[in-house]
Design a protein around this motif. Structure first.
Motif: not given
Lengths: 502, 523
Positions: B211, B233-235, B239, B244, B251, B347, B349, B492, B508
């Protein structure tokens, strides 16, 4: 919880170990142990419910280390250890702190004075030892009291909702520093309870709350809260729904507290002025409120629910006079923010023409707080209020206040108060959510239905030129805020209200 | 010392037996569960182009919950949360603390059940609702869900994250004196959760979160503007570094995002304050603004605990349910063009596979062609409503009690071209970006401030204003929706607050462009 003596011993031993590290110019070791109990209340007369929804608690211990390496005095590193104090985790945290060093030009060293400090003794408080099951029983007394009123009241219609909580927060901290000759230790415990009763078919809402520092206060005040909330609601049913318009208003203690909490207090920090985001930007030293009003933050006020003797920077927790005779005369601050304000090349513009040439903002208010308001080792020190006290000189009785309004509205409770256009603009909005009345011919004339009116206003409308202010102050709780408020009611000349719903 | 994440593996083996022994030894236990998590977090921040802080933390916590009954079958619940941290490395100590917490939770549950029983037996008719029905146990699911990331937060050097935050903050500061202050932070986190229940559930779920936050104060001769926004993101860290481009929540990278926000703040500081007309107008609201509308006016009132008045004291009720007999379920609350739902499986947040009661998360359609259909629920609230559990009970930490929470909650896309939605407006306003909400107690009315408000005259976008808000009664606003765009986008939301103590959850929210009618408020 970890005992205060164990925290102190670890801080002392840790300081000895750190003092022997040749690459450190300064260090600070802050350890804390905290516990919060929340007994959540939920009773609904027509929906299956659990009464006391859950008896829950959260415990958190750990320490944070801040180091300043030799060489660049603006460098600082932070290491954190969750769940354990001891020399092995200290070494791991030290390695971590060495890896996370940043050079911050606004950092001018760790808190340094006074080198010794003997904190005033604190009163014994049984809240430090109360057990979770005892609190479960205390919460059921609230439910029992409320249900009892309903059972004994003839003709109470359906749709009764009773919600709220009984919360006990207790924490301990110990801090050792390369600058201090002693280990600073503090501990405190607070209870708060807020109960709301709704009688939906009557469109009625009543509330009752209590807060304090001792088990005796808790036992005296909490059991009757359920009953008081229901009795309050029973007296407020069938309210009117006034039209939109501009009204003369008495803001009761809870609305005054909520407006202070969300709109005023966050603007009264050196951090907010440095960020050019204070609602009082450029007005330090100016008259920012009516001359009758003063506002202070006092962590050791003898009547306050919060008691802090030492800040989370290891400094004496002291009273901060923020507004005196309507003039902005002080700001809450941490050591870092005080230095940053003092060296801010734009401070003249940010503070304004009436500010002193070299203003000093003592760091009396630096706390490391978590979501529940207890001290947390892994939080960064920030300026936080404790007991926020507003007084009015020349205050009048509530009867006189209402008389002064003539025709208008007494607002007893507001909801969801936010700085709708950002902190600096001072605009806010909220809804009138309960405990409110029409005022006609200088007297309370009947209840207003909850949730039918929205307030759209600015801070100026409330504090610049009130019609009158109350003489007495009352405690008020604001949901989600750990500080306690003690405020008078305030009558104002014109507030814009819009309708909610048809 | 080892890796605190290894504790998950240890408890997968030892946890079910600990729980089974506890239940056998405490015969009045109806349900017990253990939740454990290990979390690694790295955060860095910068102000006005200079580094401020760099923090790395590794923590572990557990929560145990016990539901126990008195002799008549009435239940009470106790919950203990402990941030155990490094003590978890000592397996013997971890087991001892788990057992002690289970016992303490049981004692609180039994005390509560006893007190409840006393009121039910001696109380009058009003005490009947305290004789509650029991929720069905969750199925005995075993699952293992891995996190998704390219750059592991644990492998990041502090300087990588800190450099990114500082670089973005410096880029904003370089825009000149129009920016009075900026703060940029970057976070990358890995968490591993385990859920074990007395009903046989054993569920492991891993999550990566990254984040970036940016706060800017711009000022000029005529005014000022504060803006705050987030990308998340859940990454992994990638990101923030690269941005992304795919999915429903694209984003830019952190620097690009921060610069865009700062430029907008400068533009707004020079714009006039909105002085709106004193009547209802046509408003076209963009996806970013609609994310807060979806959050406040659809999501929160669709949480079953809120609807069932369980949070009336601090968070209010829901305009979607008055009583078990009077609700909006099956009734029209919006135009036929309007649909909205929550979906933890996409996919976003707020993604997850299982909630914190061991129930599989599934899409929940709140509004379907304007008709209200379904609440998000937990097992207990599903039982009250006579519904199937839909896996919406989540806590922000293992040490906290699960509440009914949004996951990814949004208005569904329609078929309209957003440009045409504006071009078809004779006179109205185009509202872009959300700021601050204020909602009425049952969320039946709202005022949400916007970042940008443009006049629309004869289909053309006109002057830009700041400090504008959209105000309306929720149902009326939804009923007046007469166009729904094809431009679905999620944003998010990192800090949705709920509960006592407060749990600030990531999720999200979003939607496409909408057109409706509302009143505006200014500054």
């Amino acid at each position: 919880m970890i005992k205060a003596s164990d925290l102190r011993r670890f801080a002392r031993e840790g300081a000895r170990v750190l003092a022997a590290e040749s690459d450190l110019a300064e260090f600070e070791l802050y350890c804390s142990s905290a516990e919060q109990f929340v007994m959540r209340i939920n009773y609904t007369s027509e929906i299956p419910c659990n009464g006391v929804e859950e008896g829950k608690s959260l415990a958190a211990d750990g320490f944070a280390l801040r180091i300043v390496p030799r060489g660049n005095p603006h460098e600082i590193g932070i290491g954190i250890s969750a769940g354990e104090i001891g020399l092995e985790p200290l070494r791991a945290a030290l390695a971590q702190a060495r890896q996370t060093i940043v050079a911050d030009p606004d950092f001018a060293g760790l808190p340094a004075r006074p080198r010794t400090y003997a904190a005033p003794p604190r009163a014994a408080a049984g809240l430090m030892n109360i057990e979770g099951s005892d609190l479960v029983s205390a919460a059921w007394r609230i439910v029992d009291g409320a249900v009892g009123v309903l059972d004994n009241s003839a003709g109470v219609p359906p749709g009764v909702v009773i919600g709220g909580d009984l919360t006990v927060t207790r924490d301990r901290m110990a801090l050792a520093s390369s600058h201090f000759d002693d280990v600073r230790v503090d501990e405190s415990a607070t209870f708060s309870s807020s109960v709301t009763a709704l009688i939906e078919t009557l469109d009625a809402k009543g509330t009752a709350s209590a807060l304090g520092q001792s088990i005796a206060q808790m036992r005296a005040s909490v059991p009757m809260l359920g009953r008081r909330a229901v009795e309050g609601a029973l007296g407020l049913g069938g309210g009117e729904r006034p039209p939109a318009g501009n009204y003369r208003i008495v803001f009761g203690p809870q609305p005054v507290a909520e407006i202070l909490c969300y709109m005023v207090v966050p603007s009264l920090t050196t951090g907010a002025f440095h960020a050019a985001s204070s609602a009082y930007h450029g007005r330090f030293g100016d008259a920012v409120m009516d001359r009758r009003l003063t506002l202070i933050d006092d962590p050791q006020w003898k009547f306050g629910a919060i008691n802090r003797r030492i800040t989370c920077e290891g400094l004496p927790a002291r009273r901060s006079e923020l507004i005196r005779g309507g003039h902005l005369v002080g700001l809450m601050s941490t050591v870092y923010d005080s230095h940053r304000m003092a060296t801010d090349e734009h401070r003249g513009e940010k503070l304004g023409a009436r500010a002193p040439a070299n203003p000093r903002f003592p760091a009396h208010s630096g706390y490391r707080l978590g979501e529940g308001g207890s001290r947390r080792y892994d939080s960064t020190p920030g300026a936080a209020p404790t007991n926020v006290i507003m007084r009015a000189s020349g205050g009048v009785s509530e009867k006189k206040l209402i008389e002064a309004v003539g025709d208008g509205i007494y607002v007893g409770r507001v909801w969801y108060t936010y700085p709708i256009n950002g902190q600096r603009a001072g605009d806010f909005t909220c809804t009138i959510s309960g405990d409110s009345y029409l005022i006609r011919d200088g007297r309370l004339a009947g209840a207003i239905a909850p949730n039918c009116l929205r307030i759209n206003a600015n801070l100026k409308n409330v504090f610049d030129a009130p019609i009158a202010c109350g003489r007495s102050i009352s405690p008020a709780l604001v949901w989600g805020s750990p500080e306690a408020f003690y405020v008078p009611p305030i009558a104002v000349a014109s507030i814009s209200l819009s309708r909610v719903g048809e | 010392m080892g890796d605190i994440f290894d504790t998950i593996g240890f408890l997968r083996g030892a946890g079910p037996d600990i729980l089974a022994r506890f239940v056998r030894a405490h015969g009045s236990t109806d349900h017990a569960d253990i939740r454990f998590e290990a979390v690694f977090n790295r955060s860095c921040s910068a102000n006005d182009g200079e580094p401020r802080e760099s923090v790395e933390s590794e923590s572990a916590s557990f929560g145990v919950s016990v539901t126990a009954a008195d002799r008549t079958g009435l239940q009470g619940r106790g919950q203990i949360g402990v941030e155990i941290g490094r003590r978890a490395f000592d397996r013997g100590r971890l087991v001892t603390e788990l057992k002690a917490a289970l016992t303490e939770a049981w004692e609180r549950a039994r005390t509560s059940a006893r007190e409840r029983g006393a009121i039910v037996r001696t109380g009058g008719a009003r005490a009947r609702s305290l004789a509650a029905r029991k929720a069905a146990a969750a199925p005995a699911v075993e699952a293992d869900v891995a996190p998704i990331f390219r750059i592991d937060p644990r492998g990041l050097a502090p300087s990588e994250l800190g450099g990114l935050a500082r670089d973005a903050s410096a880029a904003i500061a370089a825009l000149g004196p129009a920016v009075a202050f900026n703060a940029v932070s970057a976070t990358s986190e890995l968490r591993d959760e385990l859920y074990i229940s007395s009903g046989g559930a054993l569920i492991r779920q891993g999550f990566a979160f990254s984040q970036g936050d940016c706060y800017v104060v711009a000022q000029g001769a005529d005014g000022h503007q504060e803006l705050w926004d987030v990308i998340g993101q859940q990454r992994g860290f990638e990101v923030l570094l690269d941005g992304r481009a795919d999915g429903v929540m694209p984003n830019p990278n952190l620097r690009g995002f921060a610069l865009e926000l700062a430029r907008e703040a400068i533009e707004l500081a020079a714009a006039p304050v909105l002085k709106p007309p004193d009547h209802e107008v046509t408003v076209v609201t963009d996806p970013h603004f609609n994310s807060l509308l979806a959050h406040e006016i659809v999501g929160h009132p669709s949480e079953a605990d809120r609807a069932l008045k369980m949070e009336a004291a601090y968070a209010g009720r829901s305009w979607l349910l008055r009583s078990l007999d009077i609700s909006e379920k099956g009734r029209r609350i919006g135009s036929p063009l309007l649909s909205a739902g929550s979906d933890p499986t996409i996919d976003g947040y707020g993604f997850y596979r299982y909630d914190h009661e061991g129930t599989a998360g599934r899409p929940v359609k709140h509004i379907d062609g304007g008709i209200f259909r379904e609440f998000m629920n937990s097992r207990a609230t599903a039982a009250i409503l006579g519904a199937e559990p839909n896996g919406s009970a989540r806590a922000t930490a293992a040490a906290l009690v699960p509440l009914i929470r949004m996951s990814n909650t949004f208005f569904l896309a329609g078929a309209d071209d957003p440009a045409k939605m504006i071009a078809d407006v004779d006179h109205g306003y185009w509202v872009r970006g959300h700021q601050i909400p204020s909602i009425a107690e049952s969320r039946e009315n709202f005022r949400i401030s916007a970042r940008r408000v443009y006049e629309i005259e004869r289909g053309q976008i006109g002057r830009l204003y700041r400090s504008g808000s959209v105000m309306g009664d929720s149902k009326k606003f939804f009923m007046n929706v007469d166009a729904v765009g094809n431009d679905l986008r999620l944003v998010a939301i990192p800090n949705c607050g709920k509960g006592q103590p407060m749990q600030a959850k990531r999720m999200s929210n979003g939607g496409p462009t909408l057109r409706s009618r509302a009143r505006l408020a200014g500054g």
